[in-house]
Design a protein around this motif. Structure first.
Motif, PDB file in Angstrom:
ATOM      1  N   SER A   1      -7.205  -0.185   7.867  1.00  0.00           N
ATOM      2  CA  SER A   1      -8.522  -0.688   7.475  1.00  0.00           C
ATOM      3  C   SER A   1      -9.561  -0.567   8.590  1.00  0.00           C
ATOM      4  O   SER A   1     -10.731  -0.871   8.361  1.00  0.00           O
ATOM      5  CB  SER A   1      -8.426  -2.155   7.050  1.00  0.00           C
ATOM      6  OG  SER A   1      -7.527  -2.282   5.979  1.00  0.00           O
TER       7      SER A   1
ATOM      8  N   GLY B   1      -7.208  -1.183  -2.873  1.00  0.00           N
ATOM      9  CA  GLY B   1      -5.874  -1.741  -2.692  1.00  0.00           C
ATOM     10  C   GLY B   1      -5.235  -1.942  -4.051  1.00  0.00           C
ATOM     11  O   GLY B   1      -5.800  -1.523  -5.067  1.00  0.00           O
TER      12      GLY B   1
ATOM     13  N   VAL C   1      -9.060  -9.300  -3.352  1.00  0.00           N
ATOM     14  CA  VAL C   1      -8.486  -9.287  -2.002  1.00  0.00           C
ATOM     15  C   VAL C   1      -7.560 -10.468  -1.718  1.00  0.00           C
ATOM     16  O   VAL C   1      -6.900 -10.504  -0.683  1.00  0.00           O
ATOM     17  CB  VAL C   1      -9.598  -9.234  -0.917  1.00  0.00           C
ATOM     18  CG1 VAL C   1     -10.479  -8.007  -1.129  1.00  0.00           C
ATOM     19  CG2 VAL C   1     -10.455 -10.497  -0.922  1.00  0.00           C
TER      20      VAL C   1
ATOM     21  N   ASP D   1      -4.017  -9.590  -0.773  1.00  0.00           N
ATOM     22  CA  ASP D   1      -3.790  -8.604   0.287  1.00  0.00           C
ATOM     23  C   ASP D   1      -2.837  -9.185   1.339  1.00  0.00           C
ATOM     24  O   ASP D   1      -2.858 -10.383   1.619  1.00  0.00           O
ATOM     25  CB  ASP D   1      -5.116  -8.236   0.972  1.00  0.00           C
ATOM     26  CG  ASP D   1      -5.942  -7.253   0.139  1.00  0.00           C
ATOM     27  OD1 ASP D   1      -5.462  -6.846  -0.936  1.00  0.00           O
ATOM     28  OD2 ASP D   1      -7.052  -6.913   0.571  1.00  0.00           O
TER      29      ASP D   1
ATOM     30  N   GLN E   1      -5.054  -4.329  -6.120  1.00  0.00           N
ATOM     31  CA  GLN E   1      -5.850  -4.971  -7.166  1.00  0.00           C
ATOM     32  C   GLN E   1      -6.968  -4.056  -7.669  1.00  0.00           C
ATOM     33  O   GLN E   1      -7.133  -3.865  -8.863  1.00  0.00           O
ATOM     34  CB  GLN E   1      -6.474  -6.284  -6.664  1.00  0.00           C
ATOM     35  CG  GLN E   1      -5.637  -7.520  -6.948  1.00  0.00           C
ATOM     36  CD  GLN E   1      -4.359  -7.537  -6.129  1.00  0.00           C
ATOM     37  OE1 GLN E   1      -4.353  -7.126  -4.971  1.00  0.00           O
ATOM     38  NE2 GLN E   1      -3.270  -7.971  -6.722  1.00  0.00           N
TER      39      GLN E   1
ATOM     40  N   HIS F   1     -13.898 -10.344   3.095  1.00  0.00           N
ATOM     41  CA  HIS F   1     -12.649 -11.052   3.375  1.00  0.00           C
ATOM     42  C   HIS F   1     -12.909 -12.429   3.976  1.00  0.00           C
ATOM     43  O   HIS F   1     -12.154 -13.369   3.723  1.00  0.00           O
ATOM     44  CB  HIS F   1     -11.749 -10.191   4.259  1.00  0.00           C
ATOM     45  CG  HIS F   1     -11.105  -9.070   3.491  1.00  0.00           C
ATOM     46  ND1 HIS F   1      -9.755  -9.057   3.182  1.00  0.00           N
ATOM     47  CD2 HIS F   1     -11.621  -7.951   2.931  1.00  0.00           C
ATOM     48  CE1 HIS F   1      -9.487  -7.959   2.479  1.00  0.00           C
ATOM     49  NE2 HIS F   1     -10.594  -7.276   2.325  1.00  0.00           N
TER      50      HIS F   1
ATOM     51  N   GLN G   1     -16.098  -5.036   4.641  1.00  0.00           N
ATOM     52  CA  GLN G   1     -14.844  -5.771   4.480  1.00  0.00           C
ATOM     53  C   GLN G   1     -14.851  -7.073   5.256  1.00  0.00           C
ATOM     54  O   GLN G   1     -14.275  -8.065   4.811  1.00  0.00           O
ATOM     55  CB  GLN G   1     -13.679  -4.892   4.924  1.00  0.00           C
ATOM     56  CG  GLN G   1     -13.563  -3.661   4.041  1.00  0.00           C
ATOM     57  CD  GLN G   1     -12.227  -2.999   4.208  1.00  0.00           C
ATOM     58  OE1 GLN G   1     -11.989  -2.347   5.216  1.00  0.00           O
ATOM     59  NE2 GLN G   1     -11.347  -3.185   3.241  1.00  0.00           N
TER      60      GLN G   1
ATOM     61  N   VAL H   1      -3.767  -7.135   6.541  1.00  0.00           N
ATOM     62  CA  VAL H   1      -5.035  -6.504   6.162  1.00  0.00           C
ATOM     63  C   VAL H   1      -6.191  -7.355   6.688  1.00  0.00           C
ATOM     64  O   VAL H   1      -7.138  -6.843   7.293  1.00  0.00           O
ATOM     65  CB  VAL H   1      -5.112  -6.334   4.622  1.00  0.00           C
ATOM     66  CG1 VAL H   1      -6.490  -5.841   4.191  1.00  0.00           C
ATOM     67  CG2 VAL H   1      -4.030  -5.366   4.146  1.00  0.00           C
TER      68      VAL H   1
ATOM     69  N   PHE I   1       0.814  -1.209   0.000  1.00  0.00           N
ATOM     70  CA  PHE I   1       0.000   0.000   0.000  1.00  0.00           C
ATOM     71  C   PHE I   1       0.852   1.266   0.000  1.00  0.00           C
ATOM     72  O   PHE I   1       0.502   2.256  -0.648  1.00  0.00           O
ATOM     73  CB  PHE I   1      -1.011   0.022   1.146  1.00  0.00           C
ATOM     74  CG  PHE I   1      -2.084   1.025   0.871  1.00  0.00           C
ATOM     75  CD1 PHE I   1      -3.128   0.708   0.007  1.00  0.00           C
ATOM     76  CD2 PHE I   1      -2.013   2.311   1.383  1.00  0.00           C
ATOM     77  CE1 PHE I   1      -4.085   1.649  -0.328  1.00  0.00           C
ATOM     78  CE2 PHE I   1      -2.972   3.257   1.055  1.00  0.00           C
ATOM     79  CZ  PHE I   1      -4.009   2.929   0.211  1.00  0.00           C
TER      80      PHE I   1
END
Lengths: 253, 253
Positions: free
Chosen positions: B97, B124, B213, B216, B126, B182, B178, B220, B21
């Motif tokens: 986050s 992020g 994701v 990540d 992606q 996730h 999220q 994260v 990041f």
């Protein structure tokens, strides 16, 4: 040339079941075929019929091609009702979300000399909103040679991606593809309202996936999760792996 | 004008933490700012630095704006290390986050006279692959007036959608947005290989969400599921509703 003359010259297809998917088919078949449809429910006053002519079940069963667009749970009853009316050489096609059970029902219940093609259009009213070209359809040839001509029509005229497979191979893949999507969608819909403002691209994609299936008829969910012999196992794996993730989070926390 | 002269004329931003990041920020900030970065790990031999100059932690902490791009779990240590080096009026920004825990850490650990802005870029590497214009960033102004200028920069120059919120309101929404994405992504990745051929549009969207994701950093996932005080409750609701769906399928089957 009158409308009825034009109708005479085109191949005639019978559709049994004129729900959301029956109408979707009619929309894309109507430019190429004359359509006869039967549905026990009365036509919706403002429902689009795409020129399909409503008639009785026996008349639909006498068409050279008969598409069964009924819930998997009603298929056995419909097959036994139409069997006496089918002509030798008729192509009978189903469009159910599973293939092992419908193909077994058609094999067992349809008379000798009727040709059988199992299909699973991998799309619905939402995913086909912008047209069906490029969308996928799984095809399981069961008996007779007309299935091959039908597959060529799907590929060349409707521009679908035709995936030729067996009922078992189909149901194994569909148990993951549709079993997971519909399970996750059902749970997320139950969690609503969910945020709509402070969202990520990943979450938006997830909710787009939900939107594709949230208006599907309840029978679609039933067929996918209950009539697919591999679906329960896929759900169990999902739950078990989710429990692992949760246990990891609890343990090191 | 030499490169060093140009650098002198541009605002200087310090970035602590040059992981995925940190580098993504550098890519979009470099055209507008001179960047000083610190990361305890050595630079990757072929890693893109976007013109950011590596230096020591104290030098980065003396920049007028300091962005903390470190895992939430390291934030307290980093804040206490840089605190003695920060100048009065410095704007310190985090990009975690979650927002309640980082904002509490910065409030407690940063000296008086330092301005604080909590941010959560809702994207992020992606999801920003095609650029960041139009993507979202949550912003929690904590102290000082520089946060407002920073928000204007994010909106006007970087073309981000800036959502001004509080740490608690943020964490409540992020727990769903999220937390769910996730969790589902982690489970689906564990189920791989999943079908890639006989797929529906809904399933493809689901897997696109996963792809956003799946790469990540583990930190994260940790921040989203563990440091968000509302995440465990969201997961429990997901599991409990999933168990209901399963029980319904088992009962009427």
């Amino acid at each position: 040339m009158s409308v009825s003359q034009a109708t005479q010259l085109r191949p005639v297809i019978g559709i049994i079941g004129f729900g959301a998917f029956g109408r979707l088919m009619a929309r894309y078949l109507a430019p190429h075929m004359a359509l006869r449809v039967y549905d026990p429910r009365p036509a919706e006053p403002n429902g689009q019929s795409y020129g399909a002519v409503r008639t009785d079940l026996a008349a639909v069963a006498r068409c050279p091609v008969v598409i069964l667009a009924v819930p998997v749970s009603s298929l056995a009853a419909v097959v036994s009702t139409i069997a006496p009316h089918l002509r030798p050489g008729t192509l009978v096609v189903d469009v159910g979300s599973v293939k092992m059970e419908p193909v077994a029902i058609m094999r067992a219940g349809l008379p000798q000399g009727v040709e059988i093609l199992g299909t699973h259009p991998l799309f619905g009213p939402q995913s086909a909103a912008d047209g069906i070209a490029g969308l996928r359809i799984a095809v399981c040839p069961v008996s007779g040679r007309s299935g091959r001509r039908a597959a060529a029509f799907l590929r060349k005229v409707l521009k679908l991606k035709v995936i030729v497979t067996t009922p078992e191979a189909h149901d194994r893949e569909a148990a993951a593809v549709q079993g997971l999507t519909h399970l996750i969608a059902r749970v997320l819909v139950a969690m609503e309202p969910l945020p709509t403002h402070m969202t990520t691209r990943s979450f938006s994609l997830l909710m787009q996936a939900v939107d594709m299936v949230r208006h599907d008829a309840p029978e679609v969910f039933e067929a996918i999760e209950r009539s697919n012999p591999f679906a329960a196992e896929v759900r169990q794996r999902f739950f078990s792996l989710a429990a692992h993730v949760e246990a990891d989070l609890a343990r090191d926390g």
